[in-house]
Design a protein around this motif. Structure first.
Motif, PDB file in Angstrom:
ATOM      1  N   UNK A   6       0.823  -1.213   0.000  1.00  0.00           N
ATOM      2  CA  UNK A   6       0.000   0.000   0.000  1.00  0.00           C
ATOM      3  C   UNK A   6       0.859   1.267   0.000  1.00  0.00           C
ATOM      4  N   UNK A   7       2.105   1.144   0.428  1.00  0.00           N
ATOM      5  CA  UNK A   7       2.979   2.312   0.502  1.00  0.00           C
ATOM      6  C   UNK A   7       3.859   2.467  -0.740  1.00  0.00           C
ATOM      7  N   UNK A   8       3.618   1.644  -1.776  1.00  0.00           N
ATOM      8  CA  UNK A   8       4.354   1.768  -3.025  1.00  0.00           C
ATOM      9  C   UNK A   8       5.407   0.692  -3.194  1.00  0.00           C
ATOM     10  N   UNK A   9       5.920   0.582  -4.424  1.00  0.00           N
ATOM     11  CA  UNK A   9       6.867  -0.483  -4.753  1.00  0.00           C
ATOM     12  C   UNK A   9       8.191  -0.352  -4.009  1.00  0.00           C
ATOM     13  N   UNK A  10       8.627   0.886  -3.733  1.00  0.00           N
ATOM     14  CA  UNK A  10       9.900   1.071  -3.024  1.00  0.00           C
ATOM     15  C   UNK A  10       9.806   0.527  -1.604  1.00  0.00           C
ATOM     16  N   UNK A  11       8.738   0.869  -0.891  1.00  0.00           N
ATOM     17  CA  UNK A  11       8.551   0.360   0.472  1.00  0.00           C
ATOM     18  C   UNK A  11       8.320  -1.146   0.448  1.00  0.00           C
ATOM     19  N   UNK A  12       7.565  -1.631  -0.537  1.00  0.00           N
ATOM     20  CA  UNK A  12       7.329  -3.068  -0.648  1.00  0.00           C
ATOM     21  C   UNK A  12       8.655  -3.815  -0.803  1.00  0.00           C
ATOM     22  N   UNK A  13       9.499  -3.336  -1.687  1.00  0.00           N
ATOM     23  CA  UNK A  13      10.794  -3.980  -1.905  1.00  0.00           C
ATOM     24  C   UNK A  13      11.682  -3.858  -0.671  1.00  0.00           C
ATOM     25  N   UNK A  14      11.678  -2.686  -0.046  1.00  0.00           N
ATOM     26  CA  UNK A  14      12.494  -2.474   1.156  1.00  0.00           C
ATOM     27  C   UNK A  14      12.073  -3.403   2.280  1.00  0.00           C
ATOM     28  N   UNK A  15      10.777  -3.461   2.548  1.00  0.00           N
ATOM     29  CA  UNK A  15      10.291  -4.335   3.612  1.00  0.00           C
ATOM     30  C   UNK A  15      10.552  -5.798   3.302  1.00  0.00           C
ATOM     31  N   UNK A  16      10.462  -6.155   2.007  1.00  0.00           N
ATOM     32  CA  UNK A  16      10.755  -7.537   1.617  1.00  0.00           C
ATOM     33  C   UNK A  16      12.200  -7.895   1.954  1.00  0.00           C
TER      34      UNK A  16
ATOM     35  N   UNK B 254      21.329  -8.685  -1.624  1.00  0.00           N
ATOM     36  CA  UNK B 254      20.038  -8.876  -2.274  1.00  0.00           C
ATOM     37  C   UNK B 254      19.768  -7.860  -3.378  1.00  0.00           C
ATOM     38  N   UNK B 255      20.186  -6.635  -3.149  1.00  0.00           N
ATOM     39  CA  UNK B 255      19.863  -5.581  -4.120  1.00  0.00           C
ATOM     40  C   UNK B 255      20.994  -4.562  -4.174  1.00  0.00           C
ATOM     41  N   UNK B 256      21.458  -4.225  -5.378  1.00  0.00           N
ATOM     42  CA  UNK B 256      22.490  -3.193  -5.503  1.00  0.00           C
ATOM     43  C   UNK B 256      21.923  -1.766  -5.501  1.00  0.00           C
ATOM     44  N   UNK B 257      20.605  -1.639  -5.325  1.00  0.00           N
ATOM     45  CA  UNK B 257      19.951  -0.334  -5.437  1.00  0.00           C
ATOM     46  C   UNK B 257      20.273   0.547  -4.229  1.00  0.00           C
ATOM     47  N   UNK B 258      20.892   1.700  -4.458  1.00  0.00           N
ATOM     48  CA  UNK B 258      21.190   2.653  -3.384  1.00  0.00           C
ATOM     49  C   UNK B 258      19.903   3.198  -2.771  1.00  0.00           C
ATOM     50  N   UNK B 259      18.878   3.362  -3.609  1.00  0.00           N
ATOM     51  CA  UNK B 259      17.598   3.890  -3.113  1.00  0.00           C
ATOM     52  C   UNK B 259      16.986   2.934  -2.088  1.00  0.00           C
ATOM     53  N   UNK B 260      17.039   1.632  -2.373  1.00  0.00           N
ATOM     54  CA  UNK B 260      16.443   0.652  -1.470  1.00  0.00           C
ATOM     55  C   UNK B 260      17.240   0.567  -0.172  1.00  0.00           C
ATOM     56  N   UNK B 261      18.573   0.591  -0.265  1.00  0.00           N
ATOM     57  CA  UNK B 261      19.409   0.522   0.933  1.00  0.00           C
ATOM     58  C   UNK B 261      19.183   1.757   1.808  1.00  0.00           C
ATOM     59  N   UNK B 262      19.088   2.915   1.192  1.00  0.00           N
ATOM     60  CA  UNK B 262      18.838   4.141   1.954  1.00  0.00           C
ATOM     61  C   UNK B 262      17.480   4.099   2.642  1.00  0.00           C
ATOM     62  N   UNK B 263      16.488   3.588   1.939  1.00  0.00           N
ATOM     63  CA  UNK B 263      15.146   3.462   2.538  1.00  0.00           C
ATOM     64  C   UNK B 263      15.169   2.490   3.715  1.00  0.00           C
ATOM     65  N   UNK B 264      15.914   1.381   3.561  1.00  0.00           N
ATOM     66  CA  UNK B 264      16.004   0.387   4.633  1.00  0.00           C
ATOM     67  C   UNK B 264      16.611   0.982   5.894  1.00  0.00           C
ATOM     68  N   UNK B 265      17.538   1.933   5.732  1.00  0.00           N
ATOM     69  CA  UNK B 265      18.171   2.552   6.885  1.00  0.00           C
ATOM     70  C   UNK B 265      17.194   3.289   7.788  1.00  0.00           C
ATOM     71  N   UNK B 266      16.064   3.705   7.241  1.00  0.00           N
ATOM     72  CA  UNK B 266      15.066   4.402   8.053  1.00  0.00           C
ATOM     73  C   UNK B 266      14.344   3.465   9.025  1.00  0.00           C
ATOM     74  N   UNK B 267      14.366   2.161   8.735  1.00  0.00           N
ATOM     75  CA  UNK B 267      13.582   1.209   9.529  1.00  0.00           C
ATOM     76  C   UNK B 267      14.424   0.124  10.187  1.00  0.00           C
ATOM     77  N   UNK B 268      15.735   0.168  10.019  1.00  0.00           N
ATOM     78  CA  UNK B 268      16.581  -0.916  10.507  1.00  0.00           C
ATOM     79  C   UNK B 268      16.529  -1.059  12.027  1.00  0.00           C
ATOM     80  N   UNK B 269      16.272   0.039  12.738  1.00  0.00           N
ATOM     81  CA  UNK B 269      16.181  -0.029  14.199  1.00  0.00           C
ATOM     82  C   UNK B 269      15.108  -0.991  14.676  1.00  0.00           C
TER      83      UNK B 269
END
Length: 443
Positions: A262-272, A341-356
């Motif tokens: 529901x939050x878009x493909x970037x969040x879906x991929x990040x959470x995955x 899993x992914x070389x995408x800088x955008x996905x890694x940066x997004x993951x950093x917001x939720x890693x805690x």
């Protein structure tokens, strides 16, 4: 003295280490599939694989009662020295697995299309996910039969055979998937067909090992005894509770992916990708939980209160050590792990917001995993069913209450509430792991 390595620990590790190796091979396989999909040149393949894997997790986790119900009852029969009942449990588990497999294959179209309709990815992601699902569905008969056979092995206090099966089948999966995807150019469906081939290879290996190690038990096979009403009803009743318990867990995990979409493909991929970290932890914790199933079932079958109490204390100590290990691993190496899993800088940066939130998962989740294993081995299935139902209600309520303000953060908070509620409710629902009550209630 509390930290001293003891014979009890040695006995736990004799069962736990092979289970850990077996279970670690599963998320490593998922990671390999994700890495293969990520190298196809389009992040939509990762999102599609996440949706397809989530749907099969829904199917297989709901069939996992076969493994858990079989392991608990078999362990108790093994502890009591009832060899004929051990053999008959295998027969019951196999025929139930076959019935489930036939039903899933017959209804594959509505299962697949309805499951996809619940997900909210883009049209491209949905199309790729459908391609994956309707190829991998043909692995179902082998997969559910493996649940039954592996559960029987665990109940027989044999953790090494499932380890060999898991390693061989998962290596085959990687080889097949790489060959189909990059050798034959089959794209995302190649990953699915790799899984199909590997599951049937695993089933063949499981049967061969049984013939080598347990052939004498074939003398105890008795179809009439295996279908006697009283033990059959007991088996189905336990499996019913475990099915409902597992169904709620699957709802929680499936909802996580659906809500992510529901939050878009970037969040879906990040959470995955972040859930791959949770999966890595959960399979290691489950390795010790499987040991808890086998040992608690055995000592309940023996009605050995003193030994069961000693083993439960040490199992809780191992739960704490697992939590510390994974917190340290995630603190130091989360970027490197996700980068596989992914070389995408955008996905890694997004993951950093939720890693805690991911780092907090082992601290909250280790104890619930262990108590769950103890209760499965003791076949205290009503507690499992009731506590996870309440935890799921809290999880969904928390998400819907917080998501308008916190978005994806609300999803992670709700997930942690789900894990912590399971632990607290299991602990107090078992009367603080009262061993005398656990054995008394079984008999």
């Amino acid at each position: 003295m509390a930290l001293k390595y003891t014979d009890t620990d040695r006995h736990i590790l004799r069962l736990a280490v092979p289970n850990v190796i077996s279970n670690i091979s599963v998320p490593l396989l998922g990671m390999a599939d994700t890495a293969i999909a990520g190298r196809l040149g389009d992040d939509a393949n990762i999102a599609a694989l996440s949706i397809g894997t989530t749907i099969f997790n829904f199917i297989y986790w709901n069939c996992a009662f076969l493994r858990m119900g079989t392991s608990g009852i078999t362990a108790q029969a093994c502890g009591a020295g009832r060899h004929a009942e051990c053999a008959n449990m295998l027969v019951r588990a196999v025929w139930l697995a076959l019935v489930l497999a036939v039903l899933i294959l017959v209804f594959q179209q509505p299962i697949g299309m309805y499951s996809l309709a619940l997900m909210q990815g883009s049209d491209k992601v949905q199309a790729l996910a459908a391609e994956y699902i309707f190829a991998r569905i043909w692995a179902v008969p082998a997969s559910v039969l493996l649940f039954a056979i592996q559960g029987w092995y665990i109940g027989m206090q044999d953790a090494r055979t499932p380890m060999y099966i898991a390693i061989l089948s998962n290596v085959a999966n990687i080889v097949f998937s790489v060959g189909f995807v990059f050798g034959l150019g089959m794209g995302i469906s190649g990953v699915a067909w790799g899984t199909v081939g590997a599951q049937y290879a695993g089933l063949i290996v499981a049967v061969v090992f049984w013939l080598v190690k347990y052939r004498p038990y074939s003398a105890y096979f008795n179809l009439r005894d295996s279908l006697k009403l009283a033990p059959l009803v007991h088996f189905l009743h336990i499996n019913k509770d475990i099915f409902l318990r597992t169904f709620c867990i699957v709802i929680a995990y499936t909802f996580f992916t659906a809500a992510s979409a529901r939050f878009g493909d970037v969040i879906l991929t990040t959470n995955a990708l972040l859930m791959q970290l949770f999966t890595l932890f959960s399979y290691l914790a489950d390795g010790f939980a499987y040991s808890a199933e086998a040992l608690s079932g055995r000592f309940v079958g023996e009605r050995n209160t003193e030994t069961l109490h000693r083993f439960i204390r040490r199992l809780m100590g191992w739960a704490f050590l697992i939590a510390v290990l994974f917190v340290g691993l995630y603190l130091v190496g989360w970027k490197e792990i996700l980068g596989v899993f992914s070389p995408s800088d955008e996905i890694i940066a997004c993951a950093g917001q939720y890693i805690g939130w991911v780092i907090a998962v082992p601290l909250i989740g280790a104890v619930p995993f262990m108590i769950d294993g103890i209760m499965i081995g003791a076949t205290r299935t009503k507690i499992l069913r009731n506590t996870v139902f309440l935890s799921t209600v809290l999880y969904l309520a928390s998400f819907y209450a917080l998501s308008p303000w916190l978005g994806n953060t609300a999803l992670w908070i709700a997930f942690l509430i789900f894990l912590s509620a399971r632990g607290l409710l299991l602990y107090f629902g078992s009367d603080r792991l009262n061993v005398e009550k656990i054995i008394r209630d079984r008999f």
